[in-house]
Design a protein around this motif. Structure first.
Motif, PDB file in Angstrom:
ATOM      1  N   THR A  64       0.924  -1.269   0.081  1.00 10.48           N
ATOM      2  CA  THR A  64       0.044   0.111  -0.087  1.00 10.48           C
ATOM      3  C   THR A  64       0.793   1.391  -0.026  1.00 10.48           C
ATOM      4  O   THR A  64       1.595   1.341   0.969  1.00 10.48           O
ATOM      5  N   SER A  65       0.729   1.925  -0.930  1.00 16.54           N
ATOM      6  CA  SER A  65       1.547   3.289  -1.154  1.00 16.54           C
ATOM      7  C   SER A  65       0.933   4.288  -0.219  1.00 16.54           C
ATOM      8  O   SER A  65      -0.369   4.637  -0.450  1.00 16.54           O
ATOM      9  N   VAL A  66       1.597   5.102   0.687  1.00 15.45           N
ATOM     10  CA  VAL A  66       1.073   6.100   1.638  1.00 15.45           C
ATOM     11  C   VAL A  66       1.948   7.237   1.449  1.00 15.45           C
ATOM     12  O   VAL A  66       2.987   7.194   1.099  1.00 15.45           O
ATOM     13  N   LEU A  67       1.223   8.203   1.549  1.00 18.95           N
ATOM     14  CA  LEU A  67       1.791   9.784   1.521  1.00 18.95           C
ATOM     15  C   LEU A  67       1.363  10.425   2.980  1.00 18.95           C
ATOM     16  O   LEU A  67      -0.038  10.017   3.450  1.00 18.95           O
ATOM     17  N   VAL A  68       2.103  11.030   3.621  1.00 20.72           N
ATOM     18  CA  VAL A  68       2.143  11.899   4.692  1.00 20.72           C
ATOM     19  C   VAL A  68       2.400  13.252   4.231  1.00 20.72           C
ATOM     20  O   VAL A  68       3.499  13.584   3.712  1.00 20.72           O
ATOM     21  N   GLN A  69       1.500  14.074   4.356  1.00 13.95           N
ATOM     22  CA  GLN A  69       1.800  15.624   3.915  1.00 13.95           C
ATOM     23  C   GLN A  69       1.444  16.582   4.973  1.00 13.95           C
ATOM     24  O   GLN A  69       0.606  16.242   6.013  1.00 13.95           O
ATOM     25  N   ASN A  70       2.168  17.486   5.204  1.00 18.18           N
ATOM     26  CA  ASN A  70       1.973  18.711   5.985  1.00 18.18           C
ATOM     27  C   ASN A  70       1.220  19.654   5.396  1.00 18.18           C
ATOM     28  O   ASN A  70       1.497  20.427   4.305  1.00 18.18           O
ATOM     29  N   PHE A  71      -0.002  19.828   6.192  1.00 16.82           N
ATOM     30  CA  PHE A  71      -1.036  20.833   5.489  1.00 16.82           C
ATOM     31  C   PHE A  71      -1.028  21.882   6.355  1.00 16.82           C
ATOM     32  O   PHE A  71      -1.691  21.968   7.650  1.00 16.82           O
ATOM     33  N   ASP A  72      -0.161  22.876   6.150  1.00 12.71           N
ATOM     34  CA  ASP A  72      -0.390  24.279   7.286  1.00 12.71           C
ATOM     35  C   ASP A  72      -0.299  23.883   8.481  1.00 12.71           C
ATOM     36  O   ASP A  72      -0.770  24.409   9.393  1.00 12.71           O
ATOM     37  N   GLY A  73       0.818  22.992   8.941  1.00  8.15           N
ATOM     38  CA  GLY A  73       1.191  22.352  10.192  1.00  8.15           C
ATOM     39  C   GLY A  73       0.643  21.353  10.680  1.00  8.15           C
ATOM     40  O   GLY A  73       1.052  20.674  11.707  1.00  8.15           O
ATOM     41  N   GLU A  74      -0.405  20.579   9.817  1.00  8.36           N
ATOM     42  CA  GLU A  74      -0.960  19.294  10.405  1.00  8.36           C
ATOM     43  C   GLU A  74      -0.641  18.257   9.370  1.00  8.36           C
ATOM     44  O   GLU A  74      -0.786  18.413   8.270  1.00  8.36           O
ATOM     45  N   LEU A  75      -0.449  17.120  10.041  1.00  9.21           N
ATOM     46  CA  LEU A  75       0.052  16.032   9.310  1.00  9.21           C
ATOM     47  C   LEU A  75      -1.098  15.247   8.947  1.00  9.21           C
ATOM     48  O   LEU A  75      -1.788  14.809   9.934  1.00  9.21           O
ATOM     49  N   ARG A  76      -1.324  14.766   7.932  1.00  9.64           N
ATOM     50  CA  ARG A  76      -2.238  13.892   7.307  1.00  9.64           C
ATOM     51  C   ARG A  76      -1.785  12.776   6.615  1.00  9.64           C
ATOM     52  O   ARG A  76      -1.050  13.079   5.778  1.00  9.64           O
ATOM     53  N   ALA A  77      -2.233  11.659   6.593  1.00 12.92           N
ATOM     54  CA  ALA A  77      -1.885  10.422   5.794  1.00 12.92           C
ATOM     55  C   ALA A  77      -2.944   9.890   4.856  1.00 12.92           C
ATOM     56  O   ALA A  77      -4.087   9.906   5.337  1.00 12.92           O
ATOM     57  N   PHE A  78      -2.808   9.524   3.732  1.00 12.01           N
ATOM     58  CA  PHE A  78      -3.679   9.352   2.722  1.00 12.01           C
ATOM     59  C   PHE A  78      -3.054   8.122   1.815  1.00 12.01           C
ATOM     60  O   PHE A  78      -1.812   7.945   2.008  1.00 12.01           O
ATOM     61  N   HIS A  79      -3.949   7.271   1.122  1.00 11.52           N
ATOM     62  CA  HIS A  79      -3.261   6.441  -0.083  1.00 11.52           C
ATOM     63  C   HIS A  79      -2.930   7.175  -1.052  1.00 11.52           C
ATOM     64  O   HIS A  79      -3.659   8.310  -1.527  1.00 11.52           O
ATOM     65  N   ASN A  80      -1.871   6.973  -1.431  1.00 14.82           N
ATOM     66  CA  ASN A  80      -0.853   7.697  -2.342  1.00 14.82           C
ATOM     67  C   ASN A  80      -1.324   7.263  -3.926  1.00 14.82           C
ATOM     68  O   ASN A  80      -0.603   7.082  -4.755  1.00 14.82           O
ATOM     69  N   VAL A  81      -2.470   7.267  -4.177  1.00 14.60           N
ATOM     70  CA  VAL A  81      -3.328   6.644  -5.372  1.00 14.60           C
ATOM     71  C   VAL A  81      -4.346   7.445  -5.763  1.00 14.60           C
ATOM     72  O   VAL A  81      -5.384   7.561  -5.126  1.00 14.60           O
ATOM     73  N   CYS A  82      -4.221   8.250  -6.907  1.00 16.56           N
ATOM     74  CA  CYS A  82      -5.352   9.090  -7.402  1.00 16.56           C
ATOM     75  C   CYS A  82      -6.488   8.086  -7.698  1.00 16.56           C
ATOM     76  O   CYS A  82      -6.330   7.050  -8.214  1.00 16.56           O
ATOM     77  N   THR A  83      -7.920   8.879  -7.282  1.00 19.49           N
ATOM     78  CA  THR A  83      -8.903   8.112  -7.330  1.00 19.49           C
ATOM     79  C   THR A  83      -9.431   8.214  -8.767  1.00 19.49           C
ATOM     80  O   THR A  83     -10.862   7.814  -9.292  1.00 19.49           O
ATOM     81  N   HIS A  84      -8.775   8.931  -9.810  1.00 17.71           N
ATOM     82  CA  HIS A  84      -9.344   9.023 -11.220  1.00 17.71           C
ATOM     83  C   HIS A  84      -9.036   7.808 -11.864  1.00 17.71           C
ATOM     84  O   HIS A  84      -9.810   7.007 -12.376  1.00 17.71           O
ATOM     85  N   ARG A  85      -7.604   7.648 -12.212  1.00 17.87           N
ATOM     86  CA  ARG A  85      -7.178   6.487 -12.991  1.00 17.87           C
ATOM     87  C   ARG A  85      -6.005   5.660 -12.070  1.00 17.87           C
ATOM     88  O   ARG A  85      -5.269   5.179 -12.784  1.00 17.87           O
ATOM     89  N   TYR A  86      -5.968   6.063 -10.863  1.00 18.22           N
ATOM     90  CA  TYR A  86      -4.910   5.480 -10.185  1.00 18.22           C
ATOM     91  C   TYR A  86      -3.513   5.488 -10.338  1.00 18.22           C
ATOM     92  O   TYR A  86      -2.814   4.412  -9.774  1.00 18.22           O
TER      93      TYR A  86
END
Length: 375
Positions: A64-86
């Protein structure tokens, strides 16, 4: 006293170990992904790479490819796969940039919702509700010290509960070892468990590392346990101590007062941390790729020097080159025997017979089998 008499004085060894069949095969692998890797807090990187708005890191957790991103000081983690064409969204291990799919330019916000869809009116006509349905799956993220963890499946214990007393260890390491001097990945043709086992014992050192690690330590090995995790401590050789004392003095490197020998921590299921003379930190993960392959991701850290004039100088560079070369050489030696063991594991049915020099393997196996028995 002969060897047989000495053996009779040893306490009985545990007998439960992972059966060889668990080291290969798609069914066994799928089960451990579901019961271990999706349910555990998995180490994915360091907060060093997430200091600024739009900083990101990526990692693979058992497929599972994971991204962790800083959004203006808050860390959030998501599946690193676009929901359009993957397509994968972020293609680099770390960097700075908004979550923008490189394939068609979809832009995702801090809730994982695609807020920028090129030509939406002409191509799709998505409403706000449609966009929300196309949000990236979100994962749990938590930080201890500078160590960043992600959990794919929500619920269960907190990161602090999973780490137990080792949370304080990560806090201490985070304060002490701030300068990353190496970061790399070695692909291994071995199951991740065979890789983990290569760092949990010293019995193999004489045969596997006769010109490297064998000269580095003495034959002293003390083990302790914390929840599913373990620690092994061995004393450095006199020559290693002299070398490190000289380096510390010349470079002005800090030294941990808590960790004075070679102290090795294992955080279940696949994070290994070695501290040398309180002065060098090695961080390794054995990341599953499939039943027959794993990626060994290694990182090396020193502390911040009290002599800034030495940083970037020829002497400092020579020390860092020495440490990087030694580390990779030892890991490649472990790779050879781990890959050989993996080939052998696929040809047998009888369980292995570890000895007392391999006692941490029993704890690892128990934690693994307990997880696999859980519903």
């Amino acid at each position: 006293m002969d060897d047989r008499a000495q053996q009779r004085q040893l306490p009985p060894l545990p007998t439960t170990v992972i059966p060889p069949q668990r080291y290969s095969g798609d069914a066994a692998y799928a089960e451990e992904v579901a019961k271990i890797f999706r349910r555990s807090w998995m180490f994915v990187g360091f907060a060093d790479d997430l200091r600024n708005d739009n900083d990101f890191i990526t990692a693979e957790i058992a497929g599972t490819s994971v991204l962790v991103q800083n959004f203006d000081g808050e860390l959030r983690a998501f599946h690193n796969v676009c929901t359009h064409r993957y397509s994968l969204i972020h293609l680099r291990p770390c960097g700075n940039g908004k979550p923008v799919c490189p394939y068609h330019g979809w832009v995702f916000n801090k809730d994982g919702v695609p807020v920028g869809i090129p030509g939406n009116r002409e191509q799709f006509g998505f409403s706000e509700e449609d966009r929300r349905r196309l949000a990236l799956p979100r994962f749990e993220v938590a930080v201890r010290g500078r160590f960043v963890f992600v959990r794919l499946e929500a619920g269960g214990t907190s990161l602090d509960e999973q780490l137990g007393a080792y949370g304080l260890v990560l806090d201490h390491l985070s304060e002490t070892f701030t300068d990353r001097i190496d970061d790399g990945i070695l692909p291994w043709a071995a199951n991740w468990k065979a890789g983990v086992e290569s760092v949990l014992e010293v019995y193999h050192v004489d045969a596997t590392h006769p010109e490297t690690f064998k000269k580095f330590t003495k034959k002293v090995w003390d083990c302790s346990y914390e929840k599913e995790h373990s620690r092994g401590t061995t004393h450095l050789s006199d020559g290693s101590v002299r070398w490190w004392d000289g380096v510390n003095q010349k470079m002005g490197l800090p030294r941990s007062e808590m960790l004075r020998n070679y102290d090795h921590f294992f955080v279940f299921p696949n994070l290994a941390i070695g501290i040398t003379h309180g002065s060098l930190m090695s961080v390794q993960t054995y990341d599953p790729v499939d039943p027959d392959h794993c990626n060994l991701h290694y990182r090396l850290f020193l502390g911040e020097t009290s002599k800034p004039q030495t940083k970037g100088g020829a002497a400092r560079k020579a020390v860092e080159d020495n440490l990087r070369g030694f580390n990779v050489q030892v890991l490649r030696e472990d790779q050879v025997v781990s890959e050989a063991a993996h080939k052998g594991l696929k040809q047998v049915t009888r369980p292995a017979v570890p000895g007392w020099g391999e006692e941490r393997i029993f704890a690892f196996h128990k934690a693994y089998l307990d997880r696999m028995a859980a519903e």
